[in-house]
Design a protein around this motif. Structure first.
Motif, PDB file in Angstrom:
ATOM      1  N   LYS A 174      71.719  38.230  -1.670  1.00 50.23           N
ATOM      2  CA  LYS A 174      71.967  37.031  -2.470  1.00 50.23           C
ATOM      3  C   LYS A 174      72.719  37.397  -3.749  1.00 50.23           C
ATOM      4  N   GLY A 175      72.318  38.487  -4.395  1.00 53.36           N
ATOM      5  CA  GLY A 175      73.023  38.931  -5.591  1.00 53.36           C
ATOM      6  C   GLY A 175      74.473  39.251  -5.307  1.00 53.36           C
ATOM      7  N   LEU A 176      74.725  39.936  -4.186  1.00 53.48           N
ATOM      8  CA  LEU A 176      76.091  40.267  -3.796  1.00 53.48           C
ATOM      9  C   LEU A 176      76.905  38.998  -3.566  1.00 53.48           C
ATOM     10  N   LYS A 177      76.298  38.004  -2.918  1.00 59.75           N
ATOM     11  CA  LYS A 177      77.011  36.750  -2.664  1.00 59.75           C
ATOM     12  C   LYS A 177      77.345  36.028  -3.974  1.00 59.75           C
ATOM     13  N   ILE A 178      76.392  35.988  -4.897  1.00 56.52           N
ATOM     14  CA  ILE A 178      76.649  35.356  -6.187  1.00 56.52           C
ATOM     15  C   ILE A 178      77.778  36.081  -6.917  1.00 56.52           C
ATOM     16  N   GLU A 179      77.738  37.400  -6.885  1.00 58.68           N
ATOM     17  CA  GLU A 179      78.795  38.196  -7.525  1.00 58.68           C
ATOM     18  C   GLU A 179      80.170  37.821  -6.982  1.00 58.68           C
ATOM     19  N   ARG A 180      80.284  37.715  -5.668  1.00 63.96           N
ATOM     20  CA  ARG A 180      81.572  37.409  -5.052  1.00 63.96           C
ATOM     21  C   ARG A 180      82.000  35.957  -5.300  1.00 63.96           C
ATOM     22  N   LEU A 181      81.051  35.036  -5.214  1.00 66.30           N
ATOM     23  CA  LEU A 181      81.395  33.627  -5.403  1.00 66.30           C
ATOM     24  C   LEU A 181      81.909  33.354  -6.802  1.00 66.30           C
ATOM     25  N   LEU A 182      81.364  34.047  -7.786  1.00 66.40           N
ATOM     26  CA  LEU A 182      81.735  33.803  -9.181  1.00 66.40           C
ATOM     27  C   LEU A 182      82.818  34.754  -9.679  1.00 66.40           C
ATOM     28  N   ASP A 183      83.291  35.660  -8.828  1.00 65.90           N
ATOM     29  CA  ASP A 183      84.324  36.628  -9.240  1.00 65.90           C
ATOM     30  C   ASP A 183      83.917  37.341 -10.523  1.00 65.90           C
ATOM     31  N   LEU A 184      82.720  37.892 -10.544  1.00 67.74           N
ATOM     32  CA  LEU A 184      82.182  38.449 -11.777  1.00 67.74           C
ATOM     33  C   LEU A 184      82.933  39.689 -12.248  1.00 67.74           C
ATOM     34  N   ALA A 185      83.662  40.332 -11.374  1.00 69.51           N
ATOM     35  CA  ALA A 185      84.454  41.486 -11.800  1.00 69.51           C
ATOM     36  C   ALA A 185      85.511  41.081 -12.816  1.00 69.51           C
ATOM     37  N   ASP A 186      85.894  39.798 -12.825  1.00 66.66           N
ATOM     38  CA  ASP A 186      86.909  39.314 -13.757  1.00 66.66           C
ATOM     39  C   ASP A 186      86.316  38.878 -15.092  1.00 66.66           C
ATOM     40  N   LEU A 187      84.984  38.867 -15.196  1.00 64.30           N
ATOM     41  CA  LEU A 187      84.330  38.415 -16.423  1.00 64.30           C
ATOM     42  C   LEU A 187      84.318  39.540 -17.452  1.00 64.30           C
ATOM     43  N   GLN A 188      84.536  39.153 -18.724  1.00 62.57           N
ATOM     44  CA  GLN A 188      84.500  40.148 -19.791  1.00 62.57           C
ATOM     45  C   GLN A 188      83.107  40.767 -19.887  1.00 62.57           C
ATOM     46  N   GLN A 189      83.055  42.070 -20.055  1.00 63.22           N
ATOM     47  CA  GLN A 189      81.787  42.778 -20.084  1.00 63.22           C
ATOM     48  C   GLN A 189      81.518  43.351 -21.476  1.00 63.22           C
ATOM     49  N   PRO A 190      80.248  43.569 -21.839  1.00 62.97           N
ATOM     50  CA  PRO A 190      79.054  43.370 -21.025  1.00 62.97           C
ATOM     51  C   PRO A 190      78.750  41.895 -20.807  1.00 62.97           C
ATOM     52  N   ILE A 191      78.084  41.596 -19.699  1.00 65.94           N
ATOM     53  CA  ILE A 191      77.721  40.234 -19.329  1.00 65.94           C
ATOM     54  C   ILE A 191      76.257  40.003 -19.685  1.00 65.94           C
ATOM     55  N   LYS A 192      76.000  39.084 -20.608  1.00 67.28           N
ATOM     56  CA  LYS A 192      74.618  38.706 -20.897  1.00 67.28           C
ATOM     57  C   LYS A 192      74.199  37.667 -19.878  1.00 67.28           C
ATOM     58  N   LEU A 193      73.237  38.025 -19.031  1.00 66.34           N
ATOM     59  CA  LEU A 193      72.892  37.240 -17.842  1.00 66.34           C
ATOM     60  C   LEU A 193      71.441  36.773 -17.935  1.00 66.34           C
ATOM     61  N   LEU A 194      71.238  35.506 -17.614  1.00 66.75           N
ATOM     62  CA  LEU A 194      69.890  34.934 -17.507  1.00 66.75           C
ATOM     63  C   LEU A 194      69.667  34.444 -16.093  1.00 66.75           C
ATOM     64  N   GLU A 195      68.572  34.902 -15.478  1.00 63.81           N
ATOM     65  CA  GLU A 195      68.148  34.330 -14.198  1.00 63.81           C
ATOM     66  C   GLU A 195      66.884  33.504 -14.425  1.00 63.81           C
ATOM     67  N   ILE A 196      66.943  32.240 -14.059  1.00 60.81           N
ATOM     68  CA  ILE A 196      65.806  31.332 -14.210  1.00 60.81           C
ATOM     69  C   ILE A 196      65.047  31.297 -12.889  1.00 60.81           C
ATOM     70  N   GLY A 197      63.736  31.514 -12.946  1.00 62.10           N
ATOM     71  CA  GLY A 197      62.938  31.537 -11.726  1.00 62.10           C
ATOM     72  C   GLY A 197      63.193  32.787 -10.917  1.00 62.10           C
ATOM     73  N   THR A 198      62.916  33.954 -11.493  1.00 62.58           N
ATOM     74  CA  THR A 198      63.331  35.220 -10.880  1.00 62.58           C
ATOM     75  C   THR A 198      62.510  35.608  -9.656  1.00 62.58           C
ATOM     76  N   GLY A 199      61.280  35.095  -9.515  1.00 66.03           N
ATOM     77  CA  GLY A 199      60.488  35.434  -8.331  1.00 66.03           C
ATOM     78  C   GLY A 199      60.205  36.924  -8.244  1.00 66.03           C
ATOM     79  N   SER A 200      60.692  37.546  -7.182  1.00 63.67           N
ATOM     80  CA  SER A 200      60.461  38.974  -6.956  1.00 63.67           C
ATOM     81  C   SER A 200      61.203  39.852  -7.944  1.00 63.67           C
ATOM     82  N   GLY A 201      62.206  39.299  -8.613  1.00 66.22           N
ATOM     83  CA  GLY A 201      63.041  40.091  -9.511  1.00 66.22           C
ATOM     84  C   GLY A 201      64.191  40.778  -8.816  1.00 66.22           C
ATOM     85  N   GLY A 202      64.379  40.509  -7.526  1.00 70.03           N
ATOM     86  CA  GLY A 202      65.399  41.216  -6.757  1.00 70.03           C
ATOM     87  C   GLY A 202      66.816  40.950  -7.222  1.00 70.03           C
ATOM     88  N   ILE A 203      67.131  39.692  -7.546  1.00 72.24           N
ATOM     89  CA  ILE A 203      68.484  39.366  -7.998  1.00 72.24           C
ATOM     90  C   ILE A 203      68.731  39.939  -9.385  1.00 72.24           C
TER      91      ILE A 203
END
Length: 244
Positions: free
Chosen positions: A22-51
């Protein structure tokens, strides 16, 4: 995530390999490689913490990851910051994150008022140049994914719990999946510009996992324009969000 966590059941996906995909799919869908880094990221409802773990330990993306949930069900803990929350309010300043992920959360937060508040909080903590990822099950999906019952979410709300009990799948239907039209209206009202990504997401899923099964192979053969026309009944609604 839920506005009334004491009344709702946890539905976290605890299968870590699926969270990595799922993380890989999100990365590809959002083209995150093109985002300026570092990326401050929030995951809401993390569950297992896997993503959250996927992005926090990414080999090429520099992500500073924070995650929240109403319950602590993490199987992975040490690579990202975590905070417990009690409702849809996010304990962060305005315009704090470059990327906010809400993956199958909105159907758990409560009624439409709670869902609208969830979206307003997502927008509030996103930077003006930030982006969001929103995924939700479609009310008009054939099989409700949390309880594996056909047509469960099609029913009027007052009929859903009796149906669930009659089929001996639970005592209380505690989800509220929106329709495509309802979700897009809430996104517009909340001040988002959005891009429908469900067709793109299907392609990425097939690329990652392969075309397994008759339905997957048939879907892979359909043109994107045909799949877009089926958006109203697509089982999963996925969007890229920007602040207007």
């Amino acid at each position: 995530m839920t506005q009334q966590s004491s009344m709702r059941q946890p539905h976290a996906v605890l299968d870590l390999p699926s969270r990595r995909l799922k993380g890989l799919k999100i990365e590809r869908l959002l083209d995150l490689a093109d985002l300026q880094q570092p990326i401050k990221l929030l995951e809401i409802g993390t569950g297992s913490g896997g993503i959250a773990h996927y992005f926090a330990t990414h080999e090429t993306l520099n992500c500073i990851v924070t995650a929240v949930d109403v319950l602590d069900q993490r199987l992975l803990r040490d690579t990202f910051d975590f905070q417990l929350v009690s409702d849809t309010m996010l304990p962060f300043p305005n315009e704090h994150f470059d990327l906010v992920i809400s993956n199958h959360v909105i159907e758990h937060v409560g009624d439409e008022a709670a869902q609208r508040h969830h979206l307003s909080e997502v927008r509030r903590v996103m930077r003006h140049t930030g982006i969001g990822y929103l995924a939700a099950p479609n009310r008009w999906m054939l099989v409700e994914p949390h309880y594996r019952l056909a047509f469960l979410s099609w029913l009027p709300k007052s009929w859903r719990t009796p149906y669930l009990r009659a089929m001996r799948r639970g005592n209380e239907y505690d989800c509220n999946p929106p329709s495509l039209r309802q979700l897009e209206c809430m996104l517009t009202d909340s001040g988002f510009a959005y891009e429908y990504l469900s067709t793109h997401a299907l392609r990425e899923t097939l690329n990652i996992e392969g075309s397994k099964g008759l339905i997957a192979k048939a879907s892979a053969a359909l043109p994107n324009a045909w799949l877009d026309r089926l958006a109203a009944i697509n089982p999963t609604l996925i969007y890229k969000l920007n602040r207007t």
